[in-house]
Motif scaffolding. Structure first.
Motif, PDB file in Angstrom:
ATOM      1  N   VAL A  17       5.921  -0.184  13.173  1.00  0.00           N
ATOM      2  CA  VAL A  17       6.003   0.194  11.759  1.00  0.00           C
ATOM      3  C   VAL A  17       5.026  -0.653  10.952  1.00  0.00           C
ATOM      4  O   VAL A  17       4.324  -0.146  10.069  1.00  0.00           O
ATOM      5  N   ARG A  18       4.943  -1.924  11.266  1.00  0.00           N
ATOM      6  CA  ARG A  18       3.990  -2.809  10.600  1.00  0.00           C
ATOM      7  C   ARG A  18       2.562  -2.307  10.815  1.00  0.00           C
ATOM      8  O   ARG A  18       1.757  -2.227   9.886  1.00  0.00           O
ATOM      9  N   LEU A  20       1.519   0.743  11.510  1.00  0.00           N
ATOM     10  CA  LEU A  20       1.316   1.991  10.782  1.00  0.00           C
ATOM     11  C   LEU A  20       1.072   1.726   9.299  1.00  0.00           C
ATOM     12  O   LEU A  20       0.119   2.249   8.707  1.00  0.00           O
ATOM     13  N   ALA A  21       1.914   0.919   8.697  1.00  0.00           N
ATOM     14  CA  ALA A  21       1.764   0.616   7.264  1.00  0.00           C
ATOM     15  C   ALA A  21       0.452  -0.129   6.995  1.00  0.00           C
ATOM     16  O   ALA A  21      -0.243   0.161   6.023  1.00  0.00           O
ATOM     17  N   MET A  24      -2.575   2.164   6.963  1.00  0.00           N
ATOM     18  CA  MET A  24      -2.694   2.969   5.753  1.00  0.00           C
ATOM     19  C   MET A  24      -3.298   2.179   4.595  1.00  0.00           C
ATOM     20  O   MET A  24      -3.736   2.763   3.605  1.00  0.00           O
ATOM     21  N   THR A  25      -3.301   0.860   4.709  1.00  0.00           N
ATOM     22  CA  THR A  25      -3.815   0.017   3.625  1.00  0.00           C
ATOM     23  C   THR A  25      -4.991  -0.838   4.073  1.00  0.00           C
ATOM     24  O   THR A  25      -5.359  -1.780   3.385  1.00  0.00           O
ATOM     25  N   ALA A  95      10.061   3.721   8.568  1.00  0.00           N
ATOM     26  CA  ALA A  95       8.621   3.983   8.675  1.00  0.00           C
ATOM     27  C   ALA A  95       8.055   4.547   7.378  1.00  0.00           C
ATOM     28  O   ALA A  95       7.053   4.047   6.853  1.00  0.00           O
ATOM     29  N   GLU A  96       8.712   5.577   6.853  1.00  0.00           N
ATOM     30  CA  GLU A  96       8.216   6.209   5.640  1.00  0.00           C
ATOM     31  C   GLU A  96       8.240   5.250   4.458  1.00  0.00           C
ATOM     32  O   GLU A  96       7.300   5.179   3.669  1.00  0.00           O
ATOM     33  N   VAL A  99       5.383   2.655   4.720  1.00  0.00           N
ATOM     34  CA  VAL A  99       4.074   3.203   4.354  1.00  0.00           C
ATOM     35  C   VAL A  99       3.965   3.362   2.842  1.00  0.00           C
ATOM     36  O   VAL A  99       2.970   2.944   2.231  1.00  0.00           O
ATOM     37  N   LEU A 100       4.973   3.947   2.205  1.00  0.00           N
ATOM     38  CA  LEU A 100       4.920   4.135   0.753  1.00  0.00           C
ATOM     39  C   LEU A 100       4.881   2.796   0.017  1.00  0.00           C
ATOM     40  O   LEU A 100       4.154   2.645  -0.970  1.00  0.00           O
ATOM     41  N   ALA A 102       3.716  -0.069   1.209  1.00  0.00           N
ATOM     42  CA  ALA A 102       2.427  -0.706   1.464  1.00  0.00           C
ATOM     43  C   ALA A 102       1.316  -0.088   0.615  1.00  0.00           C
ATOM     44  O   ALA A 102       0.481  -0.807   0.046  1.00  0.00           O
ATOM     45  N   VAL A 103       1.316   1.226   0.502  1.00  0.00           N
ATOM     46  CA  VAL A 103       0.298   1.902  -0.311  1.00  0.00           C
ATOM     47  C   VAL A 103       0.445   1.493  -1.776  1.00  0.00           C
ATOM     48  O   VAL A 103      -0.548   1.215  -2.458  1.00  0.00           O
TER      49      VAL A 103
END
Length: 129
Positions: A17-18, A20-21, A24-25, A95-96, A99-100, A102-103
């Motif tokens: 998860v880390r 993935l996030a 995205m950033t 997970a979701e 990501v949100l 982190a963005v």
């Protein structure tokens, strides 16, 4: 910048998860994975969670996202131990929400907005009905 801690019973899950996030950033947000026990077994470690919070919590604070059960309880204890109003537990899909969050953090959002963005993951639809 608001930091993020991913708490899971599984070290591999937390690290995934880390990853993935962070992807995205472009790695611009401080994100720590606190999963599993020190011996590599499944479980949650108070010291891992507390250390992760300390690693990412700067002046802008940190959000802590958990998978379930004892991960939630362990995170609650670690946040209480930190005694920092700028550390917030967030109830969201792991997970979701990561990501949100982190963005939002990468975009310069403050703590409350990062929390709101992570919580918005609860409303995300994956399939059209």
């Amino acid at each position: 910048m608001v930091g993020i801690v991913i708490v899971s019973h599984s070290q591999k899950l937390a690290e995934g998860v880390r990853e993935l996030a962070a992807m995205m950033t472009h790695g611009d947000v401080p994100i720590e994975a606190a999963g599993g026990l020190e011996d590599g077994m499944l479980g949650t470690s108070f010291s891992r969670v507390k250390t992760a919070i300390e690693e990412v919590c700067g002046m802008d604070g940190a959000v802590v996202l958990m998978d379930m059960g004892s991960a939630v309880m362990t995170a609650e204890l670690a946040v209480e131990e930190c005694r920092d109003d700028a550390v917030r537990l967030v109830d969201c899909p792991l997970a979701e929400g990561a990501v949100l969050a982190a963005v939002a953090a990468a975009g310069g959002a403050g703590l409350e907005e990062v929390v709101r963005q992570a919580e918005a993951a609860r409303q995300m639809k994956k399939l059209e009905s």
